[in-house]
Design a protein around this motif. Structure first.
Motif, short mmCIF file in Angstrom:
data_model
loop_
_atom_site.label_atom_id
_atom_site.label_comp_id
_atom_site.label_asym_id
_atom_site.label_seq_id
_atom_site.Cartn_x
_atom_site.Cartn_y
_atom_site.Cartn_z
N PHE A 216 -17.48 -7.74 -6.31
CA PHE A 216 -16.51 -8.46 -5.48
C PHE A 216 -17.21 -9.54 -4.66
O PHE A 216 -16.62 -10.12 -3.75
CB PHE A 216 -15.81 -7.46 -4.54
N ASP A 217 -18.48 -9.76 -4.96
CA ASP A 217 -19.31 -10.73 -4.22
C ASP A 217 -19.47 -10.39 -2.75
O ASP A 217 -19.60 -11.29 -1.91
CB ASP A 217 -18.74 -12.17 -4.35
N PHE A 218 -19.47 -9.12 -2.41
CA PHE A 218 -19.74 -8.74 -1.02
C PHE A 218 -21.21 -9.00 -0.71
O PHE A 218 -22.08 -8.75 -1.55
CB PHE A 218 -19.43 -7.25 -0.79
N GLU A 219 -21.46 -9.47 0.50
CA GLU A 219 -22.84 -9.81 0.91
C GLU A 219 -23.59 -8.56 1.35
O GLU A 219 -22.99 -7.64 1.93
CB GLU A 219 -22.79 -10.75 2.12
N PRO A 220 -24.91 -8.54 1.15
CA PRO A 220 -25.70 -7.43 1.68
C PRO A 220 -25.61 -7.38 3.22
O PRO A 220 -25.42 -8.41 3.85
CB PRO A 220 -27.14 -7.76 1.27
N GLU A 221 -25.70 -6.17 3.77
CA GLU A 221 -25.65 -5.98 5.23
C GLU A 221 -26.88 -5.21 5.67
O GLU A 221 -27.43 -4.43 4.90
CB GLU A 221 -24.38 -5.18 5.60
N ASN A 222 -27.29 -5.40 6.91
CA ASN A 222 -28.43 -4.68 7.45
C ASN A 222 -28.01 -3.75 8.57
O ASN A 222 -27.34 -4.17 9.51
CB ASN A 222 -29.46 -5.67 8.01
#
Ligand code: ARG
Length: 261
Positions: A216-222
């Motif tokens: 879904f093209d979700f961005e990586p999170e920290n």
């Protein structure tokens, strides 16, 4: 000559003393409690223990999980007794500096949160995932449009869902309630962090599938520990402990124990 060096040294030491305000700058817990001189300061740590494997309520009724083990190890390392306070995720950020000293809750570093709190160095990389009814044809970003989407209140999953065209978003206090409503057919999918998605996926393996966020093209999170704004002394200690644990294998063994098992 010698004198000059000495006075420069004295000046440096004095500056350092002023800068670190030495002593108990990072002792907010004791202040909060109005407690006297205890042997060890208490660090009151907020979490939302409904986010496995990072935090959940263990068989003994106490918060357990990766984050709990990590913050306890950090407390030991930097000389604090850790006291966990289980609360709603959405209240954590605003409680830092009053009800709690810090928060560890699989919390993603976001610009918006940074307006209210500081963050430690990141300790885990995550991404959102989508929990869907078994066999459902939900596989790309387009498929999420116009769906009923369940999320946990105040999470990055909610922020993402709110941006999806035509989506009808239901926010729950607990992530598992969103998954229960998925199983009841009240929502079409749930957007939640990858690791808890996998735990729920395994728990309800006859009913749901988990689709990876990359589709879904979700961005990586920290994930990082949320800290009182401006408390650089506490941040420094916590970051040093995190660094040590990454180097000496403590971090890896916690990952093995709680996340990869
Ligand atoms: N990573 C997401 C966020 O920061 C969800 C965290 C939810 N954590 C929890 N303990 N319930 O918004």
């Amino acid at each position: 000559m010698k004198k000059k060096i000495l006075s420069a040294f004295v000046a440096t030491v004095m500056t350092m003393t002023v800068l670190c305000g030495c002593g108990s700058a990072a002792a907010p817990a004791a202040d909060n409690q109005g407690a006297g001189e205890a042997a060890k300061e208490t660090l009151i740590v907020g979490t939302n223990a409904a986010f496995p494997p990072f935090e959940f309520v263990g068989d003994d009724g106490k918060p357990d999980g990766f984050d709990m083990a990590l913050i306890k190890a950090i407390g030991d390392e930097i000389g604090y007794d850790v006291q966990i306070q289980d609360m709603e995720f959405d209240s954590l950020v605003s409680s830092i500096g009053n009800k709690i000293d810090v928060a560890i809750a699989g919390m993603t570093v976001t610009e918006e949160r940074k307006n209210m709190v500081d963050f430690s160095d990141p300790y885990y990389e995550a991404v959102q995932a989508v929990v869907v009814p078994k066999g459902a044809a939900i596989a790309t970003a387009d498929d999420l449009k116009n769906l009923k989407i369940g999320v946990q209140l105040g999470t990055t999953g909610e922020f993402i869902a709110d941006e999806i065209e035509g989506a009808e978003v239901s926010a729950y206090n607990k992530a598992v309630d969103a998954v229960n409503d998925l199983n009841n057919g009240r929502v079409d999918c749930v957007i939640i962090d990858k690791n808890p998605a996998e735990v729920f996926g395994a728990q309800f393996s006859d009913k749901v599938d988990v689709v990876a966020g990359e589709n879904f093209d979700f961005e990586p999170e920290n994930y990082a520990i949320a800290l009182p704004k401006g408390d650089t002394e506490l941040a420094g200690k916590i970051n040093a402990a995190l660094k040590k644990f990454k180097e000496d294998g403590t971090y890896d063994s916690l990952v093995k124990q709680y996340i990869e098992e």
